[in-house]
Design a protein around this motif. Structure first.
Motif, PDB file in Angstrom:
ATOM      1  N   ASP A  82       0.676  -1.260  -0.005  1.00  0.00           N
ATOM      2  CA  ASP A  82       0.028   0.007  -0.160  1.00  0.00           C
ATOM      3  C   ASP A  82       0.769   1.318   0.026  1.00  0.00           C
ATOM      4  OD1 ASP A  82      -2.538  -1.028  -0.038  1.00  0.00           O
ATOM      5  OD2 ASP A  82      -2.537  -1.384   2.284  1.00  0.00           O
ATOM      6  N   PRO A  83       0.260   2.209  -0.640  1.00  0.00           N
ATOM      7  CA  PRO A  83       1.171   3.574  -0.591  1.00  0.00           C
ATOM      8  C   PRO A  83       0.448   4.028   0.786  1.00  0.00           C
ATOM      9  CG  PRO A  83      -0.930   3.778  -2.041  1.00  0.00           C
ATOM     10  CD  PRO A  83      -0.727   2.204  -1.715  1.00  0.00           C
ATOM     11  N   PRO A  84       1.143   5.345   1.238  1.00  0.00           N
ATOM     12  CA  PRO A  84       0.802   5.862   2.429  1.00  0.00           C
ATOM     13  C   PRO A  84      -0.607   6.543   2.280  1.00  0.00           C
ATOM     14  CG  PRO A  84       2.657   7.140   1.262  1.00  0.00           C
ATOM     15  CD  PRO A  84       2.377   5.846   0.741  1.00  0.00           C
ATOM     16  N   ASN A  85      -1.357   6.174   3.220  1.00  0.00           N
ATOM     17  CA  ASN A  85      -2.980   6.690   3.528  1.00  0.00           C
ATOM     18  C   ASN A  85      -2.798   7.913   4.161  1.00  0.00           C
ATOM     19  OD1 ASN A  85      -5.308   7.092   3.343  1.00  0.00           O
ATOM     20  ND2 ASN A  85      -6.011   5.058   4.612  1.00  0.00           N
ATOM     21  N   ASP A  86      -2.560   8.918   3.654  1.00  0.00           N
ATOM     22  CA  ASP A  86      -2.454  10.077   4.640  1.00  0.00           C
ATOM     23  C   ASP A  86      -3.231  11.250   4.106  1.00  0.00           C
ATOM     24  OD1 ASP A  86      -0.863  10.743   2.586  1.00  0.00           O
ATOM     25  OD2 ASP A  86       1.006  11.156   3.689  1.00  0.00           O
ATOM     26  N   PHE A  87      -4.298  10.872   3.148  1.00  0.00           N
ATOM     27  CA  PHE A  87      -5.034  12.210   2.622  1.00  0.00           C
ATOM     28  C   PHE A  87      -5.584  13.072   3.684  1.00  0.00           C
ATOM     29  CE2 PHE A  87      -8.658  14.219   0.435  1.00  0.00           C
ATOM     30  CZ  PHE A  87      -8.012  14.465  -0.656  1.00  0.00           C
ATOM     31  N   TYR A  88      -5.993  12.617   4.747  1.00  0.00           N
ATOM     32  CA  TYR A  88      -6.430  13.373   5.842  1.00  0.00           C
ATOM     33  C   TYR A  88      -5.406  14.036   6.784  1.00  0.00           C
ATOM     34  CZ  TYR A  88     -10.805  11.945   4.047  1.00  0.00           C
ATOM     35  OH  TYR A  88     -11.791  11.934   2.970  1.00  0.00           O
ATOM     36  N   ASP A  89      -4.177  13.622   6.604  1.00  0.00           N
ATOM     37  CA  ASP A  89      -3.215  14.068   7.588  1.00  0.00           C
ATOM     38  C   ASP A  89      -1.946  14.540   6.592  1.00  0.00           C
ATOM     39  OD1 ASP A  89      -1.112  14.174   9.467  1.00  0.00           O
ATOM     40  OD2 ASP A  89      -0.813  12.244   9.604  1.00  0.00           O
ATOM     41  N   LYS A  90      -2.328  15.844   6.330  1.00  0.00           N
ATOM     42  CA  LYS A  90      -1.505  17.017   5.436  1.00  0.00           C
ATOM     43  C   LYS A  90       0.025  16.886   6.284  1.00  0.00           C
ATOM     44  CE  LYS A  90      -4.157  17.351   1.849  1.00  0.00           C
ATOM     45  NZ  LYS A  90      -4.205  16.362   1.094  1.00  0.00           N
TER      46      LYS A  90
END
Ligand SMILES: *[C@@H]1O[C@H](CO)[C@@H](O)[C@H](O)[C@H]1NC(C)=O
Ligand SMILES: *[C@@H]1O[C@H](CO)[C@@H](O)[C@H](O)[C@H]1NC(C)=O
Ligand SMILES: *[C@@H]1O[C@H](CO)[C@@H](O)[C@H](O)[C@H]1NC(C)=O
Ligand SMILES: *[C@@H]1O[C@H](CO)[C@@H](O)[C@H](O)[C@H]1NC(C)=O
Ligand SMILES: *[C@@H]1O[C@H](CO)[C@@H](O)[C@H](O)[C@H]1NC(C)=O
Ligand SMILES: *[C@@H]1O[C@H](CO)[C@@H](O)[C@H](O)[C@H]1NC(C)=O
Ligand SMILES: *[C@@H]1O[C@H](CO)[C@@H](O)[C@H](O)[C@H]1NC(C)=O
Ligand SMILES: *[C@@H]1O[C@H](CO)[C@@H](O)[C@H](O)[C@H]1NC(C)=O
Ligand SMILES: *[C@@H]1O[C@H](CO)[C@@H](O)[C@H](O)[C@H]1NC(C)=O
Ligand SMILES: *[C@@H]1O[C@H](CO)[C@@H](O)[C@H](O)[C@H]1NC(C)=O
Ligand SMILES: *[C@@H]1O[C@H](CO)[C@@H](O)[C@H](O)[C@H]1NC(C)=O
Ligand SMILES: *[C@@H]1O[C@H](CO)[C@@H](O)[C@H](O)[C@H]1NC(C)=O
Length: 595
Positions: free
Chosen positions: A327-335
């Motif tokens: 998986d790629p990093p899942n940080d859409f909500y963690d800018k």
């Protein structure tokens, strides 16, 4: 006789190193390279296209040197347009004559060759070279450049079992001339067609997303061994997230400085950046593993095909890699995650770098800043009907005459020393404005990104300390949050959109040095300038004189010994006479080595 034997033997290889034990104190060793830059046809994404190869290879061969070597590279231009090779991160101390940009060098015309010579003084680390003109990097022409430590200097990790080079980059099936035309017509380049790993397309991990018949890269390893994996983002403009399935990436070095070692499952590698990771082959090889480089800071579901996939193959592997990619990093909500990741990359202050003293012995945090430059970018705009990118409101026009050469011949009006040290509220313009920087100054540069894309900023001739990143507009109060102790030193840093990055740099290297975005499209559209750094008491000791083979162009074209159109004279340099010249060069090296 034995030495002559060595020399004759090396004539048979195109890329050769003449290294002879030095019997006197004066000379540092020499390493010689011939780089023939030409077009080849390749189909990295399944579509045949013209690619720029070096010595018929794509990517090009490794330039392998050691601290303090004199590197001599004869670059042969077999393209149909001008060429300059540049070596970002190599500091070229006192010698910007070899930097390979239009502000420092006249171009090597088609069917000509030109020999660069520079010393890799007091440096170690992982770098790459690339052709700096005309968007050529988008078609290839790049290759790794490493500087090994001298044997007497310890490295802060066990000697790796091998070196692995990984060049990642976004890629278009359009060639660089087509991409250039698109920009000239005022268009955006749009989404790349894929990501290449070592010049090859993705492994077919998904039959819908990857067509059949694409050649992919396989990295062969032995179980239990630890490799130094050097990864470079050589692409056009896409930040890539790099990861190896089931393996930790132990970060060890960035562009010449050892880092505090820490394990990453994935790391964002911005355009133009280089990293060394130590990777231990500690898995059970029940199958091969994926090596992935996927697009970052874009709409990742739309950009799915902009993913590079190679294969890590253990010698005892029991089968191919299958299943989904890690998986790629899942940080859409963690800018803040990317900024925190960037801040976590710190310098190993107790390790020896190129010299036997700790990297942290230069206490940059206690030195007073002599000048602050806020360099602001905004999205490209139309200036007089053409699309341009700006830095502090100025879109740089490529020099016709190299800047120090113009100085030497007292040619006036080739450039201005009026680059503003902060963004000014005035009409955007095209100009050749250069920073009048002060020799021995200690400057602070803030890259303020008001553009909509993540960018990489690079400075030639120097490494800078990356002391701070944050969102919003930089203010003087931002300084209180700088890392004044163990910030990483490097030459290329990311600058997030709507955010700033601050760097500190000690101006101890005379010459004229490029500051640019590494995003090729923005750079092409004018987002760069130079710093001119001259010792006011210059007496020929702080800056080297122009080399004997200096090329002339622009206002100094009249001094050129070359015909301005390509001629048959060029071919005389080729063929049989090449052997003779090579022999001659090596004889000189012999003579030099023995004083
Ligand atoms: C680049 O692409 C253009 C347009 O497809 C084509 O006309 C041209 O020949 C290509 N140039 C090279 C050097 O491959
Ligand atoms: C670089 O050269 C050194 C010796 O000069 C050699 O030991 C090493 O394997 C070379 N590395 C690469 C990547 O070619
Ligand atoms: C071109 O290559 C030849 C043969 O190696 C060399 O002697 C000559 O110096 C090179 N020319 C330049 C301008 O570097
Ligand atoms: C391949 O990718 C497509 C598009 O993202 C997806 O719908 C499909 O499930 C994937 N196939 C496999 C076997 O993962
Ligand atoms: C990093 O991962 C390696 C295994 O790849 C492990 O041996 C090492 O202890 C880890 N180091 C840190 C600092 O977590
Ligand atoms: C090998 O490792 C994988 C992943 O950790 C695990 O699922 C698998 O059971 C292991 N196979 C063997 C034979 O140990
Ligand atoms: C830095 O500036 C401060 C105040 O301006 C001064 O007191 C101090 O001596 C300076 N430090 C150095 C190393 O010049
Ligand atoms: C910039 O200049 C324009 C016109 O000269 C003025 O209207 C505007 O308020 C200025 N903006 C700032 C931020 O100073
Ligand atoms: C636009 O072009 C005209 C004529 O070439 C020139 O005088 C003017 O300075 C240019 N404007 C800018 C903003 O560069
Ligand atoms: C450049 O800066 C120096 C002082 O650092 C100054 O003496 C010189 O006049 C400046 N040159 C120009 C053209 O502004
Ligand atoms: C650019 O600057 C303007 C005005 O300061 C601000 O409103 C906008 O959010 C900024 N955009 C980015 C991407 O930084
Ligand atoms: C060649 O150089 C001369 C001298 O600078 C110049 O006058 C002439 O226009 C040039 N010719 C071409 C074809 O570039």
């Amino acid at each position: 006789m034995a030495l002559l034997g060595v020399s004759l033997f090396s004539l048979f290889s195109l890329v050769h190193i003449a290294l002879l034990p030095s019997l006197c104190f004066a000379a540092d060793p020499y390493a010689f390279y011939d780089l023939h830059v030409s077009y080849i046809t390749a189909s990295p994404l399944g579509v045949p296209q013209q690619v720029i190869a070096v010595n018929e290879k794509f990517p090009g061969p490794v330039i392998n040197s050691t601290t303090n070597y004199n590197v001599v590279v004869n670059v042969w231009n077999d393209l149909d347009e001008d060429l300059l090779m540049t070596w970002p991160g190599i500091q070229m101390r006192r010698n910007s004559w070899q930097d390979g940009l239009l502000g420092t060098n006249c171009p090597i015309h088609p069917k000509r060759n030109w020999t660069y010579q520079f010393q890799v003084k007091d440096q170690i680390g992982s770098y790459f070279y690339f052709p700096s003109l005309n968007f050529q990097r988008a078609s290839g022409g790049f290759g790794p450049f490493i500087i090994n430590n001298r044997e007497i200097i310890d490295i802060p990790f066990a000697e790796p079992d091998g070196d692995i080079f990984i060049m990642i980059g976004d890629w278009y099936t359009r060639n660089h001339t087509a991409l250039r035309s698109a920009l000239d017509a005022g268009n955006n380049l749009g989404m790349p067609d894929g990501v290449l790993i070592n010049g090859k397309g993705p492994y077919r991990y998904n039959t819908t997303l990857v067509p059949d018949g694409i050649q992919y890269e396989t990295v062969q390893v032995d179980p239990g061994k630890t490799y130094r994996v050097r990864v470079h983002n050589v692409g056009v403009s896409t930040c890539l997230n790099f990861r190896i399935q089931n393996h930790f990436l132990t970060l060890a070095e960035t562009e010449g400085f050892y880092t505090v070692q820490q394990n990453f499952t994935d790391l964002d590698i911005h355009v133009g950046q280089s990293y060394s990771f130590l990777v231990t082959m500690d898995q059970n090889a029940s199958s091969d593993y994926y090596i992935v480089a996927s697009a970052r800071f874009v709409n990742e579901s739309l950009w799915q095909r902009v993913t590079g996939v190679a294969v890590l193959h253990y010698s005892n592997s029991k089968g191919p890699a299958t299943g989904p990619l890690p998986d790629p990093p899942n940080d859409f909500y963690d800018k803040s995650r990317p900024i925190n990741q960037a801040l976590s990359i710190r310098q190993n202050v107790s390790a020896s770098g190129a010299r036997p003293n700790p990297q942290g012995s230069f206490h940059y945090g206690t030195i007073n800043v002599t000048e602050t430059y806020v360099l602001k970018t905004v999205p490209p705009v139309l200036i007089n009907g053409t699309l341009r990118a700006t830095l502090n409101g100025i879109s740089f026009v490529k020099p016709a005459t190299p800047i120090r050469l113009a100085d030497q011949y007292k040619v006036k009006g080739e450039y201005k020393l009026d680059f503003p040290n902060k963004p000014l509220n005035r009409t955007l313009r095209l100009d050749r404005s250069v920073i009048n920087a002060t020799y021995k100054g200690f400057i602070e540069v803030i890259f303020q990104n008001n553009d909509t894309v993540v960018q990489s900023f690079h400075m030639d001739g120097y490494s800078f300390f990356v002391v701070g990143f944050d969102f919003g507009e930089w203010t003087e109060d931002s300084r209180s949050r700088y890392n004044k102790w163990d910030a990483i030193a490097r030459s290329t840093t990311q600058v997030f959109p709507g955010a700033w990055t601050a760097v500190l740099v000690s101006l101890d290297n005379t010459g004229v040095w490029n500051i640019r975005t590494e995003n090729l499209d923005r750079w092409y559209l004018g987002q760069e300038t130079y710093m001119r750094i001259v010792n006011p008491e210059e007496n020929g000791e702080t800056e080297m004189a122009a080399p004997g083979n200096v090329l002339y162009c622009g206002a100094l074209q009249y001094l050129s010994k070359e015909p301005n159109t390509t001629s048959s004279a060029a071919s005389v340099l080729r063929g049989n006479s090449k052997l003779y010249f090579t022999l001659l060069v090596e004889l000189f090296a012999l003579i030099y080595t023995f004083c």
